[in-house]
Design a protein around this motif. Structure first.
Motif, PDB file in Angstrom:
ATOM      1  N   ARG A  40      -1.583   0.900  -6.327  1.00 52.47           N
ATOM      2  CA  ARG A  40      -1.756   2.303  -6.719  1.00 52.47           C
ATOM      3  C   ARG A  40      -2.894   2.509  -7.708  1.00 52.47           C
ATOM      4  NH1 ARG A  40       1.450   4.568  -9.713  1.00 52.47           N
ATOM      5  NH2 ARG A  40       2.789   2.838 -10.365  1.00 52.47           N
ATOM      6  N   TRP A  50      -9.252   5.511   0.089  1.00 59.43           N
ATOM      7  CA  TRP A  50      -8.376   6.659  -0.139  1.00 59.43           C
ATOM      8  C   TRP A  50      -8.605   7.266  -1.530  1.00 59.43           C
ATOM      9  CZ3 TRP A  50      -4.437   2.397   0.542  1.00 59.43           C
ATOM     10  CH2 TRP A  50      -3.891   1.952  -0.668  1.00 59.43           C
ATOM     11  N   GLU A  93      -4.796  11.145   4.699  1.00 62.43           N
ATOM     12  CA  GLU A  93      -3.576  10.817   5.423  1.00 62.43           C
ATOM     13  C   GLU A  93      -3.842   9.774   6.501  1.00 62.43           C
ATOM     14  OE1 GLU A  93      -2.114  14.541   6.871  1.00 62.43           O
ATOM     15  OE2 GLU A  93      -0.932  14.927   5.050  1.00 62.43           O
ATOM     16  N   PHE A 144      -4.035   6.429   4.950  1.00 61.91           N
ATOM     17  CA  PHE A 144      -2.721   5.888   4.623  1.00 61.91           C
ATOM     18  C   PHE A 144      -1.990   5.398   5.879  1.00 61.91           C
ATOM     19  CE2 PHE A 144      -3.060   8.133   0.465  1.00 61.91           C
ATOM     20  CZ  PHE A 144      -2.835   7.015  -0.329  1.00 61.91           C
ATOM     21  N   TRP A 154       5.697   3.392   1.117  1.00 63.72           N
ATOM     22  CA  TRP A 154       4.893   4.268   0.260  1.00 63.72           C
ATOM     23  C   TRP A 154       3.724   4.862   1.038  1.00 63.72           C
ATOM     24  CZ3 TRP A 154      -0.222   3.151  -1.356  1.00 63.72           C
ATOM     25  CH2 TRP A 154      -0.744   4.024  -2.318  1.00 63.72           C
ATOM     26  N   LEU A 204       2.843   8.950   2.706  1.00 65.76           N
ATOM     27  CA  LEU A 204       1.624   9.692   2.402  1.00 65.76           C
ATOM     28  C   LEU A 204       0.754   9.928   3.637  1.00 65.76           C
ATOM     29  CD1 LEU A 204       0.676   7.878  -0.921  1.00 65.76           C
ATOM     30  CD2 LEU A 204       1.520  10.224  -0.691  1.00 65.76           C
ATOM     31  N   SER A 205       1.185   9.416   4.776  1.00 65.43           N
ATOM     32  CA  SER A 205       0.377   9.515   5.993  1.00 65.43           C
ATOM     33  C   SER A 205       0.563  10.832   6.735  1.00 65.43           C
ATOM     34  CB  SER A 205       0.723   8.365   6.943  1.00 65.43           C
ATOM     35  OG  SER A 205       2.011   8.566   7.524  1.00 65.43           O
TER      36      SER A 205
END
Length: 405
Positions: A100, A149, A158, A161, A193, A197-198
């Motif tokens: 992250r 990203w 997206e 991800f 995770w 977020l995709s």
């Protein structure tokens, strides 16, 4: 001919009594707490019967240890080639920890098309079970995705991800197959995770599929069952008119549910889920690879054999295997896994020469996967122990696996 002594090949037959005694448990007490038969527990400790995945997970839970404590994974590396196969793990661990965080340097993001090409390459290496090459590729690829990203917004982010989720799935597989169980679990966390977020609900459900596998490893059958029921319920209303991608996820969720049922010994429920998956594969009519799960008639047939083995029914496994036809296009990972399962089926059926032949076939298809698979280790140990004098070929295979020197 060389006699293979019990003490030379260790494995769960040796480790289980050690952990049981450290926990202060007798065989009857452990059998009762793990809900396994006392007879089976004794046979596993005597090296007469291979420990199944269900046995390993439920006994580990009762002993309050991890699966790797029983299987003693990752296995020792004794050659330079083996060391190279594992060489990417430390970098992969660092990248999974930093997932992250913004990159340290203001590096330019690689174009999406280039990243997509490398992610596809990673998935090909995964299915070819080229674990050393895959482990080398993944850390830098995940770092590049992290850079990308960071510099992207909206639907393009997206899509990145989505690529990241596929890459984390490959990371989970390479870690798992090399015996780094906790690292594999961490990669599943990262998959979930990235999938969230995709913007792709089916990727989220694929995360549930993977999470159910984690729950299986901890012998939490009830939670796995509830999770999979919930996941199927999210797409069930649209199944009548669903596209191939949705159908593939529907079928895979039923296969995983069948595995949970098989691990609990519920044959009727396992067969019901297998039937649903079979009908879904027939509806699609071809082998597909959505979510890198290879759903289709071939993989469902492979699963049918494995499910019988999970229920300790070698005869049914062999009967089902007679109808399995594996095309050349089937990924090596799936084809090799079929023969690893089939070896266990033959052993349960009492056909030791055929069991060893299946292991040799698995090695031909995917040597690295076979070398590091704990069920291969358990099978070859029993083959060696059950022979008064092991053949040189059995001894050589056991040595190749790192079981004996």
């Amino acid at each position: 001919m060389n006699v293979i002594e019990h003490d030379n090949i260790g494995g769960i037959a040796r480790k289980l009594p050690e952990l049981r005694k450290l926990a202060g448990k007798t065989q009857p007490r452990l059998a009762a707490e793990a809900n396994v038969s006392l007879s089976l527990l004794k046979k596993v400790e005597q090296g007469k019967v291979p420990a199944s995945p269900a046995f390993i997970s439920t006994v580990a839970r009762a002993l309050k240890v991890g699966i790797a404590d029983l299987t003693q994974q990752p296995y020792p590396r004794t050659t330079r080639d083996e060391q190279q196969v594992h060489a990417g793990i430390s970098d992969l661990r660092r990248e999974l920890a930093a997932y992250r965080l913004d990159p340290d340097d203001d590096l330019p993001a690689r174009p999406f098309a280039q990243l997509a090409t490398d992610v596809a390459k990673a998935s090909l290496l995964r299915h070819a079970v080229r674990l050393g090459d895959l482990g080398t590729l993944l850390p830098s690829l995940l770092a590049d995705l992290r850079i990308a990203w960071t510099h992207t917004t909206g639907t393009d982010r997206e899509r990145l991800f989505g690529l990241a989720a596929e890459t984390y799935a490959a990371a989970s597989q390479v870690a798992y197959k090399l015996g780094y169980i906790d690292l594999s679990s961490l990669a599943v966390d990262r998959y979930e995770w990235a999938a969230a977020l995709s913007g792709d609900e089916l990727l989220v459900l694929c995360g549930d599929y993977q999470r159910a596998g984690e729950l299986l490893g901890t012998a939490d059958w009830n939670t796995a069952t509830r999770l999979l029921e919930h996941s199927r319920g999210r797409i069930e209303p649209s199944i009548g008119t669903a596209d191939e991608r949705t159908l593939s996820m529907w079928g895979n969720l039923h296969l995983k549910s069948a595995l949970v049922a098989a691990r609990t010994g519920n044959r009727d429920l396992a067969d019901a889920h297998l039937t649903e998956a079979t009908e879904t594969a027939q509806r699609i009519g071809q082998d597909l690879n959505h979510f890198q799960l290879c759903f289709g008639p071939t993989n469902v047939a492979i699963w049918s054999v494995g499910l019988a083995v999970e229920m300790m029914d070698g005869t049914t496994a062999i009967t089902r295997a007679a109808d399995v036809r594996i095309p050349k296009t089937t990924p090596h990972e799936r084809a090799g896994h079929h023969y690893i399962d089939l070896a266990r089926g033959y052993l349960l059926h009492g056909d030791r020469p055929a069991a060893f032949g299946a292991l040799q076939k698995a090695k031909t298809i995917g040597a690295t996967q076979t070398r590091y698979h704990p069920m291969v280790h358990e099978t070859i140990r029993v083959l060696a122990r059950e022979e008064a004098r092991s053949t040189e070929s059995v001894r050589g295979f056991a040595a190749w696996c790192g079981i004996i020197q």
